[in-house]
Design an enzyme around this catalytic site. Structure first.
Site, PDB file in Angstrom:
ATOM      1  CB  CYS A 196      -0.961  -0.066   1.463  1.00  0.00           C
ATOM      2  SG  CYS A 196      -0.105  -0.009   3.087  1.00  0.00           S
TER       3      CYS A 196
ATOM      4  CG  ASP B 264      17.131  24.148 -30.116  1.00  0.00           C
ATOM      5  OD1 ASP B 264      17.611  25.931 -30.979  1.00  0.00           O
ATOM      6  OD2 ASP B 264      17.274  24.154 -31.127  1.00  0.00           O
TER       7      ASP B 264
ATOM      8  CG  ASP C  52      15.304  26.258 -33.612  1.00  0.00           C
ATOM      9  OD1 ASP C  52      16.350  27.579 -33.593  1.00  0.00           O
ATOM     10  OD2 ASP C  52      15.406  24.915 -34.119  1.00  0.00           O
TER      11      ASP C  52
END
Length: 723
Positions: A13, A621, A417
């Site tokens: 659990c 980037d 881009d």
């Protein structure tokens, strides 16, 4: 810092996962710990100078759990064994519990007695004892382990409920009470064992993406050594080996085509069914299928370095991470069991004070213990993430963690881009114009090609390819300098030469006024005009163009249909950028942006309250990918960009962007549904049980159904359409 991953056995659990996670986080030297109930794994980042991996494992063992090495094959085998064990225990418990239930509920009396009790009571007692103490022994073992550490979990609730039913009934037989609850304890144990079987099977289905990915890999390779072909196990392939791949066979490892050509089905990587043409020098990837034509390849990546293995590792790590929304469930789970124990005790006392009857106070207290389900809270998030990341992996969308899913559903603008994302990333020379009558086209191409072959600019290879196609000899360059976002310069012989945009020419004192009209005409056609200068005089204009990807326009239209705005970022001038944006339907354009300024443009959008996804593939980037709320890296790009992205698209199709965002929204919506059901179930069910409206057997069945329903809802993600 180092990271270790290991499997934990015995967790049933959310309270188990929370307890182990807190124990690991309290260990000196641990920076981060993540214990996932869905995968039964712990992932710990720690300072190995302060604590050892063995000490971390020991801390979990001290909590009363088992620790196993995180070997994928062993993990799958253990899961299969868990399902098999759960199946036979559930089946045996049901077979034994049914007679108990029939004897008790139908009040059947057998034709003999023993020690003053009808034999039916003795049959019920024996069968119930086997079910509760034998088949359900793991409940009681788990409770004792937790009690030894001063803790409690779901095993505690189940063990107390079933033992209370059993021992109360045995005591009732001893004192001659007419109220016996053997059937309650037996049926409860049987239902919970059945629920654990369904849960184990469902978890296997939710997490089978990794297993299916690993099964895709080739088991052997045909290597050419000393001119002879021989089949060898895939583990024996070495970098540099020459391998033969026949039609219909799997590509054994990553490499490059060395001879001949073919078409390769890369759908297992990209999710796209159309085979890809491969020629000499092209990359091929392990586990893809050679559709037509035999070819030879040179192995470049093997073992842990292949794309398939990296995908498996990325999916595995994503499935082991938690979404931020899970933190609320974890906080509740940490105090859930003690609260339920308190409510059960208060229920028993309240009913006894109100009725004065121990039997009547016993039943609702047991129902409270059994109706509570912390397990569904613990499974709500990880099962959805497991299924979502698995679906993504099969479609060429690699989701790095649960946080990426949560971020993806909030995105309202996608910044793309241009080069390599909207375009093919393979610019080509389309036109050469000479400005100076004494200079030929080949002279302009020789200068530009000589300089650009030393450049890192994305379009640089277009000049080199054009020179090669025209058999133009390139010259040696001295004093070469790369000027980011502007161009290159150097010296050929004694002449200073420059290749770049109009901004660079003006900075270098080169007059460009006479070429303005020609530059504008090319920009209006979405071509980039690259200027060539020698001895501070403009001598030529070379046009280059990068073809748009065939599905770029469809991807932008799909984003707009979802209510997501779009923007394009590029180093091109405004006119060229606007022309490209208009062709695909992009609304906002950031043109003439230097590589280092891309992240600033993203930050500017965020400053306007926008939730930004940035899509890119290049080294430059990476800062923008990291700055964005969601970084989507094109997998055909650089490793640095892929590392910075939250989501990786294995193939650079723009349509995969909308698929990734839809998958993020679908998975997060499923997580919210799961958590709502788990919280609502417990909030509604516990008071009903305390007030006596629920029989303990019904409570146990409802608890089992609660866990299975959460996993089942997560599995629905598989059947949803993304495009």
């Amino acid at each position: 810092m180092t990271t270790v991953t290991f499997a934990i056995g015995g967790m049933h659990c959310a309270a188990c996962a929370v307890r182990n996670e807190r124990t690991l986080l309290k260990t000196p030297g641990v920076r981060e710990a993540n214990v996932n109930l869905g995968t039964r794994r712990a992932r710990v980042e720690f300072d190995e100078t302060a604590v050892s991996g063995a000490a971390l494992r020991e801390a979990v063992v001290d909590n009363g759990y088992e620790v196993r090495d995180d070997d994928a094959a062993d993990h799958r085998q253990l899961l299969r064994e868990e399902v098999q064990t759960a199946r036979w225990r559930a089946a045996a418990a049901i077979v034994l519990a049914i007679p108990v239930m029939l004897l008790a509920m139908a009040d059947i009396a057998l034709p003999w007695t023993y020690l003053g009790r009808n034999a039916s009571a003795w049959v019920e007692a024996v069968l119930s004892t086997i079910v509760i103490l034998g088949l359900g022994r793991d409940f009681h073992r788990g409770m004792l382990m937790q009690a030894r550490n001063g803790a409690a979990n779901m095993d505690t609730l189940i063990s107390l409920g079933t033992l209370a039913a059993l021992f109360y009934s045995l005591w009732g037989m001893y004192v001659g009470s007419p109220h016996l609850y053997f059937e309650t304890g037996a049926v409860i144990a049987a239902l919970i064992l059945l629920g654990r079987y369904f849960e184990a099977r469902s978890r296997g289905q939710a997490g089978d993406a990794i297993e299916k990915l690993m099964e895709l890999g080739a088991k052997s390779a045909r290597v050419i050594r000393d001119g002879q072909e021989q089949d060898i196990p895939i583990e024996q392939v070495q970098i540099g080996d020459l391998l033969q791949v026949r039609p219909g066979e799997k590509v054994p490892v990553d490499g490059k085509v060395a001879s001949s050509s073919s078409r390769v089905d890369e759908s297992m990587l990209t999710g796209e069914s159309m085979p890809v043409a491969k020629a000499v020098g092209d990359d091929v990837f392990g586990a893809t299928i050679n559709v037509s034509g035999a070819f030879q390849m040179t192995a470049t990546k093997i073992g842990e370095d292949t794309v398939l293995t990296q995908i498996v590792r990325m999916v595995s790590e994503a499935q082991g991470n938690k979404a931020p929304i899970q933190k609320l469930a974890d906080r509740v789970s940490g105090i859930f069991v003690p609260i339920v124990l308190g409510i059960a005790l208060a229920t028993a006392i309240g009913w006894y004070l109100g009725t004065g009857d121990i039997a009547r106070s016993f039943v609702p207290a047991v129902a409270v213990l059994l109706i509570a389900c912390p397990c569904s809270l613990g499974l709500a998030t990880p099962t959805a993430i497991m299924v979502g990341t698995g679906v993504g992996a099969r479609r060429g969308i690699l989701i790095k963690d649960g946080e990426a899913l949560e971020r993806g559903r909030k995105i309202d603008v996608v910044v793309l881009d241009k080069t390599g994302t909207l375009t093919e990333g393979r610019p080509a020379v389309t036109d050469i114009v000479t400005v100076n009558a004494s200079v030929t086209q080949d002279d302009s191409l020789r200068i530009s090609g000589s300089l650009e072959r030393l450049s890192v600019h994305p379009p640089s290879q277009a000049f080199v390819r054009a020179a090669d196609e025209r058999n133009t000899a390139l010259a040696a360059v001295d004093d070469f300098e790369n000027i980011a976002g502007k161009g290159v310069r150097g010296r050929i012989g004694n002449a200073p030469v420059i290749v770049g945009n109009i901004r660079l020419m003006r900075e270098e004192g080169v007059s460009v006024d006479e070429a303005a009209s020609q530059i504008e005409a090319r920009e209006a056609r979405a071509e980039t005009a690259v200027l060539v200068a020698g001895n501070r005089e403009l001598i030529g204009i070379i046009s280059i163009a990068d073809a748009l990807k065939s599905d770029a326009k469809a991807a932008i239209e799909a984003l707009h249909a979802e209510g997501i705005a779009t923007a394009m970022i590029t180093g091109d001038n405004v006119k060229t950028a606007r022309a490209i944006a208009d062709r695909v339907g992009i609304e906002e354009v950031f043109a003439e942006v230097l590589p280092q300024d891309k992240a600033e443009q993203v930050k500017g959008l965020q400053g306007r309250g926008r939730r930004v996804a940035f899509v890119g593939d290049g080294i430059n980037d990476a800062p923008a990918l990291a700055q964005a709320d969601l970084g989507i890296a094109i997998g055909t790009g650089t490793d640095i960009a892929i590392e910075a992205g939250n989501i990786v698209l294995v193939k650079g199709s723009p349509l995969k962007i909308i698929e990734a965002l839809r998958l993020s929204r679908l998975t997060f919506r499923t997580i919210k549904q799961n958590l709502f059901w788990a919280f609502f179930y417990n909030i509604a069910a516990i008071p009903l049980a305390a007030l006596g409206f629920l029989n303990p057997m019904i409570a146990a069945g409802a608890m089992a159904i609660s866990s299975v329903s959460v996993v089942g809802n997560s599995l629905r993600i598989r059947r949803q359409k993304l495009v």
